[in-house]
Design an enzyme around this catalytic site. Structure first.
Site, PDB file in Angstrom:
ATOM      1  N   GLU A   1     -20.320 -39.351   2.805  1.00  0.00           N
ATOM      2  CA  GLU A   1     -20.967 -39.383   4.119  1.00  0.00           C
ATOM      3  C   GLU A   1     -22.034 -40.468   4.078  1.00  0.00           C
ATOM      4  O   GLU A   1     -22.554 -40.805   2.995  1.00  0.00           O
ATOM      5  CB  GLU A   1     -21.571 -38.019   4.463  1.00  0.00           C
TER       6      GLU A   1
ATOM      7  N   CYS B   1     -17.238 -36.538   7.609  1.00  0.00           N
ATOM      8  CA  CYS B   1     -16.277 -36.853   6.548  1.00  0.00           C
ATOM      9  C   CYS B   1     -15.222 -37.823   7.034  1.00  0.00           C
ATOM     10  O   CYS B   1     -14.232 -37.448   7.646  1.00  0.00           O
ATOM     11  CB  CYS B   1     -15.605 -35.608   5.971  1.00  0.00           C
TER      12      CYS B   1
END
Length: 225
Positions: A109, A2
């Site tokens: 992501e 992240c």
């Protein structure tokens, strides 16, 4: 692990949801491309002089250890591994006494195929309500300058998420928020587990999000994978 996320929940709604007193200088909402080193929304428990009030405040995303001479004096610490959180000098005190919640709508992501460039995905809760990351925070001070900063706690991915990236933020359910904040005794370490596939949804998004200058709700719009 992240490196970007989105948040659109209004400040007053966040304060109500987390039962937290809001600061006056919270970052603007909505933001569909929150990047490291910027100010983000954080909920922590103010234990000063026995006060257990939750507070909703801005903090720099990028943990600054107390020995840094400047905020950029060493590596940018946007995440902390759950497996070594209690051992690393930068985080071991924070993991015991300075844990926090980091709200989000979802996060991005990047998956890299065997050949080709990285492709961005957006991961969000399968049900209603925000996604809440486990975090740790630190107040840094040098030469009269003070800065509150934080990092997300991450763990090993499993299931579908593991096909996209090998790390995932620790995502806390509402019943666990108080335990992570230290309001309900010990056991926070047991919360540092990967989220189950059925609690998340995944979809491809446009490569426009690759730019940290990109903005707008179109960044989270699904495209054909």
């Amino acid at each position: 692990m992240c490196g970007r996320f989105a948040l659109t929940l209004p400040n007053d709604a966040m304060a109500q949801l987390f039962k937290a007193a809001p600061a006056n200088d919270l970052p603007p909402i909505a933001n569909y491309n929150i990047c490291p080193t910027t100010q983000i929304h954080v909920i922590y428990r103010d234990a000063d002089q026995g006060n257990s009030q939750r507070r909703l405040v801005p903090m720099r995303w990028g943990f600054v250890p107390h020995w840094y001479k400047t905020p950029s004096d060493g590596p940018l610490l946007i995440s902390a591994r759950a497996e070594t959180l209690a051992e690393k000098p930068a985080f071991r005190e924070a993991c015991r006494t300075r844990r926090c919640l980091i709200p989000a709508d979802g996060f991005y992501e990047w998956f890299r195929p065997e050949s080709g460039e990285k492709l961005p995905w957006y991961i969000q809760p399968a049900g209603e309500g925000p996604m809440v990351f486990a975090g740790v925070w630190q107040e840094w001070e040098q030469n009269g300058t003070r800065l509150a900063s934080c990092a997300m706690v991450t763990t090993q991915s499993t299931g579908r998420m593991a096909e996209i990236h090998h790390r995932i933020p620790v995502i806390l359910q509402p019943q666990d928020w108080g335990k992570w904040l230290g309001e309900k005794g010990h056991g926070a370490a047991r919360l540092m587990q990967p989220a189950a596939d059925d609690t998340l949804t995944f979809h491809r998004v446009d490569k426009a999000v690759n730019s940290n200058r990109a903005t707008g709700p179109e960044l989270i719009k699904e495209i054909d994978a």
